[in-house]
Design a protein around this motif. Sequence first.
Motif, PDB file in Angstrom:
ATOM      1  N   ILE A  12       0.839  -1.196   0.000  1.00 16.60           N
ATOM      2  CA  ILE A  12       0.000   0.000   0.000  1.00 16.60           C
ATOM      3  C   ILE A  12       0.874   1.246   0.000  1.00 16.60           C
ATOM      4  O   ILE A  12       0.622   2.203  -0.746  1.00 16.60           O
ATOM      5  N   GLU A  13       1.920   1.244   0.820  1.00 16.45           N
ATOM      6  CA  GLU A  13       2.832   2.392   0.890  1.00 16.45           C
ATOM      7  C   GLU A  13       3.553   2.585  -0.443  1.00 16.45           C
ATOM      8  O   GLU A  13       3.710   3.712  -0.916  1.00 16.45           O
ATOM      9  N   ILE A  14       3.984   1.494  -1.066  1.00 21.25           N
ATOM     10  CA  ILE A  14       4.673   1.580  -2.361  1.00 21.25           C
ATOM     11  C   ILE A  14       3.733   2.161  -3.418  1.00 21.25           C
ATOM     12  O   ILE A  14       4.135   3.035  -4.204  1.00 21.25           O
ATOM     13  N   ASN A  15       2.483   1.705  -3.442  1.00 20.86           N
ATOM     14  CA  ASN A  15       1.516   2.235  -4.413  1.00 20.86           C
ATOM     15  C   ASN A  15       1.270   3.723  -4.195  1.00 20.86           C
ATOM     16  O   ASN A  15       1.167   4.493  -5.150  1.00 20.86           O
ATOM     17  N   ARG A  16       1.186   4.147  -2.921  1.00 26.08           N
ATOM     18  CA  ARG A  16       0.982   5.557  -2.620  1.00 26.08           C
ATOM     19  C   ARG A  16       2.182   6.383  -3.084  1.00 26.08           C
ATOM     20  O   ARG A  16       2.023   7.439  -3.697  1.00 26.08           O
ATOM     21  N   LEU A  17       3.381   5.881  -2.819  1.00 25.54           N
ATOM     22  CA  LEU A  17       4.586   6.609  -3.217  1.00 25.54           C
ATOM     23  C   LEU A  17       4.733   6.666  -4.741  1.00 25.54           C
ATOM     24  O   LEU A  17       5.194   7.678  -5.285  1.00 25.54           O
ATOM     25  N   GLU A  18       4.354   5.593  -5.427  1.00 25.87           N
ATOM     26  CA  GLU A  18       4.419   5.607  -6.892  1.00 25.87           C
ATOM     27  C   GLU A  18       3.443   6.630  -7.468  1.00 25.87           C
ATOM     28  O   GLU A  18       3.769   7.330  -8.431  1.00 25.87           O
ATOM     29  N   ALA A  19       2.246   6.715  -6.886  1.00 25.55           N
ATOM     30  CA  ALA A  19       1.273   7.708  -7.355  1.00 25.55           C
ATOM     31  C   ALA A  19       1.793   9.119  -7.088  1.00 25.55           C
ATOM     32  O   ALA A  19       1.667  10.013  -7.935  1.00 25.55           O
ATOM     33  N   GLU A  20       2.392   9.311  -5.920  1.00 21.02           N
ATOM     34  CA  GLU A  20       2.965  10.626  -5.592  1.00 21.02           C
ATOM     35  C   GLU A  20       4.117  10.969  -6.537  1.00 21.02           C
ATOM     36  O   GLU A  20       4.253  12.111  -6.970  1.00 21.02           O
ATOM     37  N   GLN A  21       4.922   9.974  -6.859  1.00 21.15           N
ATOM     38  CA  GLN A  21       6.049  10.197  -7.765  1.00 21.15           C
ATOM     39  C   GLN A  21       5.562  10.548  -9.174  1.00 21.15           C
ATOM     40  O   GLN A  21       6.123  11.440  -9.827  1.00 21.15           O
ATOM     41  N   SER A  22       4.508   9.900  -9.645  1.00 21.94           N
ATOM     42  CA  SER A  22       3.995  10.220 -10.977  1.00 21.94           C
ATOM     43  C   SER A  22       3.401  11.633 -10.995  1.00 21.94           C
ATOM     44  O   SER A  22       3.545  12.356 -11.987  1.00 21.94           O
ATOM     45  N   ALA A  23       2.748  12.046  -9.891  1.00 19.00           N
ATOM     46  CA  ALA A  23       2.219  13.409  -9.818  1.00 19.00           C
ATOM     47  C   ALA A  23       3.367  14.425  -9.829  1.00 19.00           C
ATOM     48  O   ALA A  23       3.266  15.471 -10.484  1.00 19.00           O
ATOM     49  N   GLN A  24       4.451  14.117  -9.125  1.00 21.54           N
ATOM     50  CA  GLN A  24       5.613  15.016  -9.122  1.00 21.54           C
ATOM     51  C   GLN A  24       6.245  15.078 -10.515  1.00 21.54           C
ATOM     52  O   GLN A  24       6.698  16.148 -10.944  1.00 21.54           O
ATOM     53  N   SER A  25       6.290  13.948 -11.217  1.00 19.65           N
ATOM     54  CA  SER A  25       6.847  13.942 -12.577  1.00 19.65           C
ATOM     55  C   SER A  25       6.023  14.830 -13.509  1.00 19.65           C
ATOM     56  O   SER A  25       6.586  15.573 -14.327  1.00 19.65           O
ATOM     57  N   GLU A  26       4.691  14.752 -13.373  1.00 20.43           N
ATOM     58  CA  GLU A  26       3.837  15.620 -14.193  1.00 20.43           C
ATOM     59  C   GLU A  26       4.064  17.085 -13.851  1.00 20.43           C
ATOM     60  O   GLU A  26       4.109  17.942 -14.747  1.00 20.43           O
ATOM     61  N   ASN A  27       4.223  17.392 -12.578  1.00 23.00           N
ATOM     62  CA  ASN A  27       4.483  18.770 -12.143  1.00 23.00           C
ATOM     63  C   ASN A  27       5.821  19.263 -12.700  1.00 23.00           C
ATOM     64  O   ASN A  27       5.936  20.406 -13.148  1.00 23.00           O
ATOM     65  N   ILE A  28       6.819  18.398 -12.705  1.00 18.27           N
ATOM     66  CA  ILE A  28       8.131  18.769 -13.248  1.00 18.27           C
ATOM     67  C   ILE A  28       8.027  19.046 -14.736  1.00 18.27           C
ATOM     68  O   ILE A  28       8.628  20.013 -15.243  1.00 18.27           O
ATOM     69  N   GLU A  29       7.255  18.233 -15.454  1.00 23.75           N
ATOM     70  CA  GLU A  29       7.079  18.459 -16.889  1.00 23.75           C
ATOM     71  C   GLU A  29       6.385  19.793 -17.159  1.00 23.75           C
ATOM     72  O   GLU A  29       6.765  20.518 -18.086  1.00 23.75           O
ATOM     73  N   GLU A  30       5.365  20.117 -16.349  1.00 24.29           N
ATOM     74  CA  GLU A  30       4.673  21.399 -16.523  1.00 24.29           C
ATOM     75  C   GLU A  30       5.626  22.569 -16.246  1.00 24.29           C
ATOM     76  O   GLU A  30       5.609  23.571 -16.979  1.00 24.29           O
ATOM     77  N   LEU A  31       6.427  22.458 -15.208  1.00 26.74           N
ATOM     78  CA  LEU A  31       7.372  23.530 -14.888  1.00 26.74           C
ATOM     79  C   LEU A  31       8.462  23.659 -15.953  1.00 26.74           C
ATOM     80  O   LEU A  31       8.903  24.781 -16.250  1.00 26.74           O
ATOM     81  N   ALA A  32       8.882  22.539 -16.521  1.00 24.87           N
ATOM     82  CA  ALA A  32       9.879  22.593 -17.595  1.00 24.87           C
ATOM     83  C   ALA A  32       9.299  23.283 -18.833  1.00 24.87           C
ATOM     84  O   ALA A  32       9.982  24.074 -19.499  1.00 24.87           O
ATOM     85  N   ALA A  33       8.006  23.022 -19.129  1.00 28.42           N
ATOM     86  CA  ALA A  33       7.359  23.688 -20.261  1.00 28.42           C
ATOM     87  C   ALA A  33       7.235  25.189 -19.992  1.00 28.42           C
ATOM     88  O   ALA A  33       7.432  26.017 -20.895  1.00 28.42           O
ATOM     89  N   GLU A  34       6.895  25.545 -18.737  1.00 29.00           N
ATOM     90  CA  GLU A  34       6.797  26.965 -18.364  1.00 29.00           C
ATOM     91  C   GLU A  34       8.169  27.644 -18.483  1.00 29.00           C
ATOM     92  O   GLU A  34       8.275  28.771 -18.968  1.00 29.00           O
ATOM     93  N   ARG A  35       9.205  26.948 -18.072  1.00 31.43           N
ATOM     94  CA  ARG A  35      10.562  27.521 -18.170  1.00 31.43           C
ATOM     95  C   ARG A  35      10.969  27.701 -19.629  1.00 31.43           C
ATOM     96  O   ARG A  35      11.619  28.691 -19.986  1.00 31.43           O
ATOM     97  N   ALA A  36      10.561  26.769 -20.474  1.00 27.95           N
ATOM     98  CA  ALA A  36      10.882  26.888 -21.893  1.00 27.95           C
ATOM     99  C   ALA A  36      10.200  28.111 -22.497  1.00 27.95           C
ATOM    100  O   ALA A  36      10.765  28.768 -23.383  1.00 27.95           O
ATOM    101  N   LYS A  37       9.007  28.458 -21.998  1.00 32.33           N
ATOM    102  CA  LYS A  37       8.336  29.666 -22.485  1.00 32.33           C
ATOM    103  C   LYS A  37       9.133  30.914 -22.126  1.00 32.33           C
ATOM    104  O   LYS A  37       9.207  31.856 -22.919  1.00 32.33           O
ATOM    105  N   TRP A  38       9.709  30.941 -20.921  1.00 31.50           N
ATOM    106  CA  TRP A  38      10.452  32.121 -20.474  1.00 31.50           C
ATOM    107  C   TRP A  38      11.778  32.287 -21.216  1.00 31.50           C
ATOM    108  O   TRP A  38      12.401  33.344 -21.145  1.00 31.50           O
TER     109      TRP A  38
END
Length: 174
Positions: free
Chosen positions: A76-102
Motif C-alpha cells: 500500500i505504501e509503495i503504491n501511494r509513493l508511486e502515485a505521488e512520484q507520478s504526480a511530481q513527474s507531471e508537475n516537473i514536466e509542466e514547470l519545464a514547459a513553463e521555463r521553456a516559455k520564459w
Amino acid sequence: MNASRRPSHPGARSTGPGRTRAARRPAPGTGRAEVKRVRYRPGRKVSRRAAIVALVLSALALAYAYPLRTYVEQRIEINRLEAEQSAQSENIEELAAERAKWDDPEYVKAQIRSSLLLVQPGEDLVIVIDEDDPKHTGGADDEAAEDTTWYDELADTFADADRLEPDETEEPAE
C-alpha cells in the motif's frame, strides 16, 4: 472367567455367551438369508492425527499472519509513493514547459508589458475592469467608494482613538 467365553485360539473372538460362530450362522439351504453382523465401535470424534495436523496448520497460519500483514502494508505504501512520484513527474514536466516559455524573448516582453502595464511608443493602453474578477479590488467609479479626503479619514482615526475609555483597554497582568 468362564471357559465357554474364552476364544478357542489366540486370534479368535468370542461370539457371545455359550454360542459358537457356527451356531449363529443359519444352516445352508434353510432359506434364510445370511445376515452379516457388524459390530459398531464408537470411535473418537477427532483422531490424534487430525488434531496434530490442525495444530500445525494453525501454527503456520499464525506464523505467516504478521509477515503477510507487513507485506500488504508495504505494498500500500509503495503504491501511494508511486502515485505521488507520478504526480511530481507531471508537475516537473509542466514547470519545464513553463521555463521553456520564459526562454522566448517575445514571451518575456509580453509578460512584462501585461504585469507592469507598459506600452510601446505609439500604442494606446486600454484597461478593461471586470467586476466579477476576483483580482478586482475596486476603483474610483465603484458605488461603494466614499468621497472623503485623506485628512478627513485621519481626523476620524484620532476621533476613534479618543472614544476609547480606560476600562475598555486591557490592563497588564500582574
